[in-house]
Design a protein around this motif. Sequence first.
Motif, mmCIF file in Angstrom:
data_model
loop_
_atom_site.group_PDB
_atom_site.id
_atom_site.type_symbol
_atom_site.label_atom_id
_atom_site.label_comp_id
_atom_site.label_asym_id
_atom_site.label_seq_id
_atom_site.Cartn_x
_atom_site.Cartn_y
_atom_site.Cartn_z
ATOM 1 N N ARG A 43 -10.764 4.778 5.333
ATOM 2 C CA ARG A 43 -10.580 3.934 4.158
ATOM 3 C C ARG A 43 -9.157 4.082 3.647
ATOM 4 O O ARG A 43 -8.894 4.443 2.497
ATOM 5 N N ARG A 44 -8.249 3.841 4.557
ATOM 6 C CA ARG A 44 -6.818 3.855 4.295
ATOM 7 C C ARG A 44 -6.204 2.725 5.119
ATOM 8 O O ARG A 44 -6.775 2.290 6.121
ATOM 9 N N PRO A 45 -5.026 2.238 4.742
ATOM 10 C CA PRO A 45 -4.359 1.223 5.570
ATOM 11 C C PRO A 45 -4.086 1.773 6.972
ATOM 12 O O PRO A 45 -3.798 2.963 7.144
ATOM 13 N N VAL A 46 -4.187 0.907 7.965
ATOM 14 C CA VAL A 46 -3.976 1.282 9.367
ATOM 15 C C VAL A 46 -2.946 0.350 9.993
ATOM 16 O O VAL A 46 -3.027 -0.870 9.837
ATOM 17 N N ILE A 47 -1.979 0.935 10.679
ATOM 18 C CA ILE A 47 -1.061 0.179 11.521
ATOM 19 C C ILE A 47 -1.496 0.372 12.962
ATOM 20 O O ILE A 47 -1.662 1.502 13.419
ATOM 21 N N PRO A 102 1.128 5.663 -3.606
ATOM 22 C CA PRO A 102 1.997 6.832 -3.775
ATOM 23 C C PRO A 102 3.441 6.460 -3.534
ATOM 24 O O PRO A 102 3.744 5.485 -2.855
ATOM 25 N N ALA A 103 4.328 7.222 -4.112
ATOM 26 C CA ALA A 103 5.750 6.950 -3.909
ATOM 27 C C ALA A 103 6.103 7.135 -2.450
ATOM 28 O O ALA A 103 5.484 7.917 -1.736
ATOM 29 N N ALA A 104 7.119 6.375 -2.019
ATOM 30 C CA ALA A 104 7.493 6.408 -0.604
ATOM 31 C C ALA A 104 7.785 7.822 -0.126
ATOM 32 O O ALA A 104 7.471 8.196 0.988
ATOM 33 N N ALA A 105 8.401 8.633 -0.994
ATOM 34 C CA ALA A 105 8.816 9.971 -0.576
ATOM 35 C C ALA A 105 7.630 10.912 -0.388
ATOM 36 O O ALA A 105 7.787 11.975 0.196
ATOM 37 N N THR A 106 6.452 10.528 -0.879
ATOM 38 C CA THR A 106 5.314 11.439 -0.786
ATOM 39 C C THR A 106 4.235 10.925 0.154
ATOM 40 O O THR A 106 3.166 11.500 0.232
ATOM 41 N N ARG A 107 4.481 9.847 0.860
ATOM 42 C CA ARG A 107 3.445 9.305 1.745
ATOM 43 C C ARG A 107 3.224 10.216 2.946
ATOM 44 O O ARG A 107 4.162 10.732 3.536
ATOM 45 N N HIS A 108 1.975 10.344 3.268
ATOM 46 C CA HIS A 108 1.573 11.147 4.422
ATOM 47 C C HIS A 108 1.059 10.182 5.481
ATOM 48 O O HIS A 108 0.071 9.476 5.268
ATOM 49 N N GLY A 166 -2.520 20.219 3.088
ATOM 50 C CA GLY A 166 -1.585 19.105 2.950
ATOM 51 C C GLY A 166 -2.212 17.799 2.536
ATOM 52 O O GLY A 166 -1.530 16.866 2.145
ATOM 53 N N GLY A 167 -3.542 17.709 2.613
ATOM 54 C CA GLY A 167 -4.231 16.535 2.099
ATOM 55 C C GLY A 167 -4.412 15.416 3.100
ATOM 56 O O GLY A 167 -3.821 15.394 4.177
ATOM 57 N N ARG A 168 -5.271 14.476 2.732
ATOM 58 C CA ARG A 168 -5.545 13.320 3.574
ATOM 59 C C ARG A 168 -4.324 12.415 3.672
ATOM 60 O O ARG A 168 -3.488 12.375 2.762
ATOM 61 N N PRO A 169 -4.225 11.661 4.756
ATOM 62 C CA PRO A 169 -3.084 10.751 4.907
ATOM 63 C C PRO A 169 -3.203 9.538 3.995
ATOM 64 O O PRO A 169 -4.305 9.154 3.579
ATOM 65 N N ASP A 170 -2.076 8.947 3.678
ATOM 66 C CA ASP A 170 -2.052 7.703 2.914
ATOM 67 C C ASP A 170 -2.132 6.492 3.832
ATOM 68 O O ASP A 170 -2.485 5.396 3.394
ATOM 69 N N LEU A 171 -1.795 6.707 5.102
ATOM 70 C CA LEU A 171 -1.763 5.610 6.063
ATOM 71 C C LEU A 171 -1.927 6.179 7.465
ATOM 72 O O LEU A 171 -1.464 7.291 7.749
#
Length: 401
Positions: free
Chosen positions: A121-125, A4-10, A99-104
């Motif tokens: 099943r998303r990237p994790v920091i 997703p575009a940076a401006a829309t990341r959750h 608002g939907g599931r997170p991207d990260l």
Amino acid sequence: MEAPAAATRHVLFLNWRDTRNPEGGGSEVYVERIAAELVRRGHRATLLCATHTAGAAEETTADGVRILRRGGRHTVYLRAALVYLAGAVGLGPLSRRHGGRPDLLVDVGNGLPFLSALYARRPVIALVHHVHREQWPVVLGHWLARFGWWVESWLAPRVYRRCQYVTVSAATRRELATLGVDPERVAVVHNGTPDMSVGPVPRSPRPSLVVLGRLVPHKQVEVALRAVAELAGELPGLTLTVAGQGWWESQLREVAAELGITDRVRFTGFVSDVEKRELLASAWVALTPSLKEGWGLTIVEAGAVGTPTVAFRGAGGVEEALVHGETGLLADDVEDFVAQVRRLLTDDAYRSAMGDAARRHAGRFTWPVSGEKFAALVSRAANVPAYAPVEQVERSYGLTP
């Protein structure tokens, strides 16, 4: 699938507490300030943390960050997994209509991590403020301490073996390396210095010390009490203010009574931001006798109002928050700690010069700069698919030629 575009990341932050929790501290400030900085850059941020007894609602918004409170002190980890998994099937506060599931995810490990890399099943920091090697036996009994240390030192490095790490000091990055975490996979993003603007606040007319933080055993406030007891004969007007709250307060009051310094020590309980600034600005010297800190936020807060700090050498990130001999002093043991406090209290010119240097040093750390660094990591991590092969993760993080 295109990222997703940076401006829309959750971005979903998983942390055991929030700043409104009576037991919240510097790590909670860090998480919420970084989350707010991401919001300022166009991202969406949600913080999932434990409920508490301070009258906070289950859901609220602060500085653009949505805060969800679920579970308690020990159950928040399971509740976080359930909330995330419910969102994965379109239910709960992370469903599409909310608002939907997170991207990260940013998984904050305060000793015990959320282990979200096992189910998200998303990237994790993985955000680690400091390693708790010394604190487990202080806070818990023998067997629980061994279990906690096993989770932190053995299980977590394996669960997050394909994840980007973030920490707040080079000292913690070095400690993570001893647990098998490649330093090249650990980014250092320092705390910013909070706004410490304060009106004209004169220094107290007599020698004064201040300790600011949670009242728990590993903060070692007893060392500050001992310093007052040992220096009282030399400095008759010496006082200590202990600002903060925690379950260890009754024990500290008993120690003060045993040392015969009850009339010299003031326990304030919780203090507001304004009260905190005034206390730090009026004190001659701030004390951070903690066993371990990821950074040492109170050190730079004191420095921002020109107050030098005494802390322990080898206590994690305090050696970066404080420049020994310039913005404060580091001690090797309790006896040396008392000696360093004496040195600052009895040398006005030295203390004043050190306070000026501390103010300049604190000004180097800002939340916008830290937010920019974290946002870059979010963008990079979000482009690494969850469960990607190790080789792909290494290439994405620049770990291979």
